[in-house]
Scaffold this motif. Structure first.
Motif, PDB file in Angstrom:
ATOM      1  N   LEU A 232      -5.688  18.903 103.643  1.00  0.00           N
ATOM      2  CA  LEU A 232      -6.659  20.001 103.667  1.00  0.00           C
ATOM      3  C   LEU A 232      -6.055  21.265 104.271  1.00  0.00           C
ATOM      4  O   LEU A 232      -6.385  22.380 103.847  1.00  0.00           O
ATOM      5  CB  LEU A 232      -7.902  19.575 104.449  1.00  0.00           C
ATOM      6  CG  LEU A 232      -8.733  18.456 103.805  1.00  0.00           C
ATOM      7  CD1 LEU A 232      -9.906  18.072 104.697  1.00  0.00           C
ATOM      8  CD2 LEU A 232      -9.242  18.882 102.424  1.00  0.00           C
ATOM      9  N   VAL A 233      -5.165  21.094 105.237  1.00  0.00           N
ATOM     10  CA  VAL A 233      -4.488  22.256 105.830  1.00  0.00           C
ATOM     11  C   VAL A 233      -3.642  22.982 104.788  1.00  0.00           C
ATOM     12  O   VAL A 233      -3.575  24.212 104.763  1.00  0.00           O
ATOM     13  CB  VAL A 233      -3.616  21.818 107.029  1.00  0.00           C
ATOM     14  CG1 VAL A 233      -2.668  22.941 107.455  1.00  0.00           C
ATOM     15  CG2 VAL A 233      -4.505  21.407 108.198  1.00  0.00           C
ATOM     16  N   TRP A 234      -3.006  22.198 103.920  1.00  0.00           N
ATOM     17  CA  TRP A 234      -2.103  22.789 102.928  1.00  0.00           C
ATOM     18  C   TRP A 234      -2.785  23.117 101.600  1.00  0.00           C
ATOM     19  O   TRP A 234      -2.138  23.626 100.678  1.00  0.00           O
ATOM     20  CB  TRP A 234      -0.938  21.829 102.656  1.00  0.00           C
ATOM     21  CG  TRP A 234       0.062  21.801 103.762  1.00  0.00           C
ATOM     22  CD1 TRP A 234       0.257  20.821 104.688  1.00  0.00           C
ATOM     23  CD2 TRP A 234       1.018  22.827 104.059  1.00  0.00           C
ATOM     24  NE1 TRP A 234       1.272  21.154 105.547  1.00  0.00           N
ATOM     25  CE2 TRP A 234       1.765  22.390 105.183  1.00  0.00           C
ATOM     26  CE3 TRP A 234       1.321  24.064 103.486  1.00  0.00           C
ATOM     27  CZ2 TRP A 234       2.780  23.149 105.746  1.00  0.00           C
ATOM     28  CZ3 TRP A 234       2.339  24.824 104.048  1.00  0.00           C
ATOM     29  CH2 TRP A 234       3.055  24.372 105.166  1.00  0.00           C
ATOM     30  N   LEU A 235      -4.076  22.863 101.461  1.00  0.00           N
ATOM     31  CA  LEU A 235      -4.750  23.060 100.171  1.00  0.00           C
ATOM     32  C   LEU A 235      -4.612  24.487  99.659  1.00  0.00           C
ATOM     33  O   LEU A 235      -4.157  24.708  98.521  1.00  0.00           O
ATOM     34  CB  LEU A 235      -6.236  22.700 100.298  1.00  0.00           C
ATOM     35  CG  LEU A 235      -7.106  23.012  99.068  1.00  0.00           C
ATOM     36  CD1 LEU A 235      -6.591  22.281  97.834  1.00  0.00           C
ATOM     37  CD2 LEU A 235      -8.563  22.654  99.339  1.00  0.00           C
ATOM     38  N   ILE A 236      -4.978  25.472 100.463  1.00  0.00           N
ATOM     39  CA  ILE A 236      -4.944  26.858  99.994  1.00  0.00           C
ATOM     40  C   ILE A 236      -3.516  27.339  99.737  1.00  0.00           C
ATOM     41  O   ILE A 236      -3.246  27.947  98.685  1.00  0.00           O
ATOM     42  CB  ILE A 236      -5.680  27.779 100.990  1.00  0.00           C
ATOM     43  CG1 ILE A 236      -7.142  27.356 101.121  1.00  0.00           C
ATOM     44  CG2 ILE A 236      -5.584  29.240 100.526  1.00  0.00           C
ATOM     45  CD1 ILE A 236      -7.916  27.359  99.819  1.00  0.00           C
ATOM     46  N   PRO A 237      -2.548  27.094 100.646  1.00  0.00           N
ATOM     47  CA  PRO A 237      -1.187  27.532 100.346  1.00  0.00           C
ATOM     48  C   PRO A 237      -0.616  26.937  99.053  1.00  0.00           C
ATOM     49  O   PRO A 237       0.005  27.651  98.254  1.00  0.00           O
ATOM     50  CB  PRO A 237      -0.393  27.057 101.574  1.00  0.00           C
ATOM     51  CG  PRO A 237      -1.393  27.020 102.686  1.00  0.00           C
ATOM     52  CD  PRO A 237      -2.670  26.571 102.039  1.00  0.00           C
ATOM     53  N   ILE A 238      -0.830  25.632  98.846  1.00  0.00           N
ATOM     54  CA  ILE A 238      -0.314  25.011  97.621  1.00  0.00           C
ATOM     55  C   ILE A 238      -1.011  25.585  96.393  1.00  0.00           C
ATOM     56  O   ILE A 238      -0.379  25.848  95.356  1.00  0.00           O
ATOM     57  CB  ILE A 238      -0.497  23.474  97.691  1.00  0.00           C
ATOM     58  CG1 ILE A 238       0.412  22.888  98.753  1.00  0.00           C
ATOM     59  CG2 ILE A 238      -0.222  22.830  96.324  1.00  0.00           C
ATOM     60  CD1 ILE A 238       0.169  21.409  99.030  1.00  0.00           C
ATOM     61  N   THR A 239      -2.307  25.785  96.517  1.00  0.00           N
ATOM     62  CA  THR A 239      -3.058  26.366  95.407  1.00  0.00           C
ATOM     63  C   THR A 239      -2.554  27.768  95.081  1.00  0.00           C
ATOM     64  O   THR A 239      -2.433  28.137  93.902  1.00  0.00           O
ATOM     65  CB  THR A 239      -4.558  26.414  95.765  1.00  0.00           C
ATOM     66  OG1 THR A 239      -5.041  25.080  95.925  1.00  0.00           O
ATOM     67  CG2 THR A 239      -5.350  27.091  94.660  1.00  0.00           C
ATOM     68  N   LEU A 240      -2.235  28.546  96.088  1.00  0.00           N
ATOM     69  CA  LEU A 240      -1.748  29.913  95.851  1.00  0.00           C
ATOM     70  C   LEU A 240      -0.374  29.907  95.177  1.00  0.00           C
ATOM     71  O   LEU A 240      -0.082  30.778  94.355  1.00  0.00           O
ATOM     72  CB  LEU A 240      -1.692  30.683  97.168  1.00  0.00           C
ATOM     73  CG  LEU A 240      -3.057  31.042  97.780  1.00  0.00           C
ATOM     74  CD1 LEU A 240      -2.881  31.697  99.138  1.00  0.00           C
ATOM     75  CD2 LEU A 240      -3.836  31.964  96.829  1.00  0.00           C
ATOM     76  N   VAL A 241       0.450  28.921  95.526  1.00  0.00           N
ATOM     77  CA  VAL A 241       1.746  28.806  94.840  1.00  0.00           C
ATOM     78  C   VAL A 241       1.526  28.517  93.354  1.00  0.00           C
ATOM     79  O   VAL A 241       2.156  29.127  92.479  1.00  0.00           O
ATOM     80  CB  VAL A 241       2.606  27.702  95.488  1.00  0.00           C
ATOM     81  CG1 VAL A 241       3.888  27.481  94.679  1.00  0.00           C
ATOM     82  CG2 VAL A 241       2.962  28.070  96.923  1.00  0.00           C
ATOM     83  N   GLY A 242       0.613  27.578  93.058  1.00  0.00           N
ATOM     84  CA  GLY A 242       0.295  27.294  91.659  1.00  0.00           C
ATOM     85  C   GLY A 242      -0.326  28.479  90.962  1.00  0.00           C
ATOM     86  O   GLY A 242      -0.005  28.771  89.794  1.00  0.00           O
ATOM     87  N   ALA A 363      -3.710  20.020  93.159  1.00  0.00           N
ATOM     88  CA  ALA A 363      -3.955  21.399  93.579  1.00  0.00           C
ATOM     89  C   ALA A 363      -3.110  22.387  92.789  1.00  0.00           C
ATOM     90  O   ALA A 363      -3.619  23.396  92.275  1.00  0.00           O
ATOM     91  CB  ALA A 363      -3.675  21.541  95.072  1.00  0.00           C
ATOM     92  N   SER A 364      -1.812  22.105  92.677  1.00  0.00           N
ATOM     93  CA  SER A 364      -0.921  23.070  92.024  1.00  0.00           C
ATOM     94  C   SER A 364      -1.145  23.120  90.521  1.00  0.00           C
ATOM     95  O   SER A 364      -1.186  24.205  89.918  1.00  0.00           O
ATOM     96  CB  SER A 364       0.543  22.723  92.327  1.00  0.00           C
ATOM     97  OG  SER A 364       0.894  21.471  91.768  1.00  0.00           O
TER      98      SER A 364
END
Length: 440
Positions: A232-242, A363-364
């Motif tokens: 959950l901590v990495w959800l937004i960063p990974i999503t933004l990379v995708g 996510a990505s």
């Protein structure tokens, strides 16, 4: 209800199931021929005459063959979006050039094109279904719907994703209320049943033939996903990379369109350049070639042995090679390559963050597909073909963020249609199949 009506309804339902089965069988046969050809070109030949620059030679020859074929017959196959638009507007798809279109769809796949098969397959099946409907229309007006039904069945078989196959032909099709907005409009209950029967027939034929004779095509099915605090901590960063990948796809698409327009009406030159660029990328990053289906199976077994930067670069590079192939005459779809790109980026993120790999893939990949398609719901329905239902919330978040990243006006798609790639691909070659075309 009189006996005549009962007979016609029964006949129509039988025709629907037959239409679905026909679509599924056609998809299976196409994939079987494609896999045989790929094994010969990329496994048998290299074992016998392989050398360091084999991909460059094969893709250059492939570009020459593709270019000459288009010079002779025109820019086939049509884009998926164009096929679906004609089916929605006209209720039919002309079938005079099914053979030419099917060969044109197969050629770039055999030579390693970074494209999917869905465009050529959907057009061929829509034409076949129109042919069946024309010969049965005397039994009732319902038979004119076989083309749309067959399109739905074809997409279900191609992606083994029945929800996507059901929704895609209905997206934005508002014939019952006269609107034309970008919404999913469900038909009456009776039509829903008809569509589901066709989809069942398609998947039954496709999977049944695959079980009996082998062949077929499909992305791996990821069944286990762990969602904890780290994820959950990495959800937004990974999503933004995708999402950045989805945004870049449109930039690469616009660049490729400009490059194609600059070359003008020269199908042979364009296809040869496309082959050379594809091979050059493939010799550095091998997974940037091909549709991505079998490569995803391979990648899922070796990704832990690869550097994260290579996985990320592979994903972003494939988002370039796909529109470049399409615009230089290696015509086809973009769904399989885009999904592969998201998966490659997701594996890279998993290595960097230590988060659950399937979580990262969800996510990505959803963010990439959302960014490319600009339709979060359709992106999630498509991704059910390989990701678990438990990841639906993660996919929704990724697809919504990916589609919400704004595009500059010059990158925005010209319509709100389902398929976003290159409606104007090869516009210098005439923009649509018209027979002989152009110079070299």
């Amino acid at each position: 209800m009189d006996s005549h009506k009962i007979r016609n309804r029964t006949l129509f339902l039988a025709a629907v199931i037959f239409t679905g089965a026909l679509a599924g069988a056609f998809v299976w046969a196409f994939f079987l021929v494609m896999n045989i050809g790929l094994n010969f070109v990329w496994k048998t030949l290299p074992d016998r005459i392989g050398f360091a620059f084999f991909p460059l030679v094969v893709c250059t020859i492939g570009g020459l063959v593709i270019g000459l074929y288009q010079k002779r017959f025109g820019p086939y196959p049509e884009e998926l979006n164009s096929v679906m638009k004609k089916v929605k507007q006209n209720g039919r798809y002309e079938y005079d050039d099914i053979g030419i279109s099917s060969v044109a769809a197969l050629l770039p796949l055999l030579f390693g094109g970074s494209i999917g098969p869905e465009a050529g397959l959907t057009g061929a099946i829509a034409g076949l279904c129109t042919w069946v409907g024309d010969r049965m229309k005397r039994f009732g007006s319902d038979f004119k719907n076989l083309t749309s039904i067959g399109t739905s069945a074809a997409l279900s078989a191609i992606f083994t994703a029945p929800l996507f196959g059901f929704a895609a032909p209905l997206y934005g099709s508002c014939e019952e209320n006269g609107d034309d907005d970008d919404t999913l409009v469900l038909p009456k209950t009776s039509k829903i049943i008809v569509y589901l029967c066709a989809i069942a027939g398609a998947l039954g034929a496709f999977m049944g033939l695959g079980a009996l004779f082998g062949g077929g095509m499909g992305l791996p099915r990821f069944t286990e996903i762990h969602i904890g605090t780290t994820e959950l901590v990495w959800l937004i960063p990974i999503t933004l990379v995708g999402a950045a990948g989805g945004w870049l796809y449109h930039l690469f698409d616009r660049f490729s369109l400009g490059f194609s327009t600059l070359l003008g009406n020269r199908p042979v030159i364009k296809a040869v350049i496309g082959g050379m660029v594809l091979a050059s990328c493939g010799m550095v990053l091998p997974f940037t070639m091909f549709a991505g289906e079998s490569q995803t199976h391979t990648l899922s077994g070796i990704w832990t042995t690869m550097p994260a930067i290579v996985l990320l670069l592979t994903g972003f590079a494939k988002l370039f090679t796909t529109p470049f192939c399409i615009h230089t005459g290696w015509r086809g779809g973009h769904f399989f390559p885009v999904i592969f790109s998201g998966i490659s980026i997701g594996y890279g993120c998993a290595l960097l963050t230590g988060a659950d790999p399937v979580f990262c893939l969800c996510a990505s990949t959803a963010a990439v597909c959302g960014g490319v398609m600009r339709q979060p719901l359709m992106a999630v329905l498509l991704l059910f073909l390989c990701f678990p239902v438990k990841g639906v919330v993660i996919m929704l978040v990724g697809a919504i963020i990916g589609s919400a990243i704004p595009l500059p006006k010059f990158l925005q798609p010209e319509d709100g249609s389902l398929a976003k790639p290159s409606e104007k691909a090869n516009e210098g070659d005439g923009g649509k199949p018209v027979g002989k075309t152009g110079t070299s």
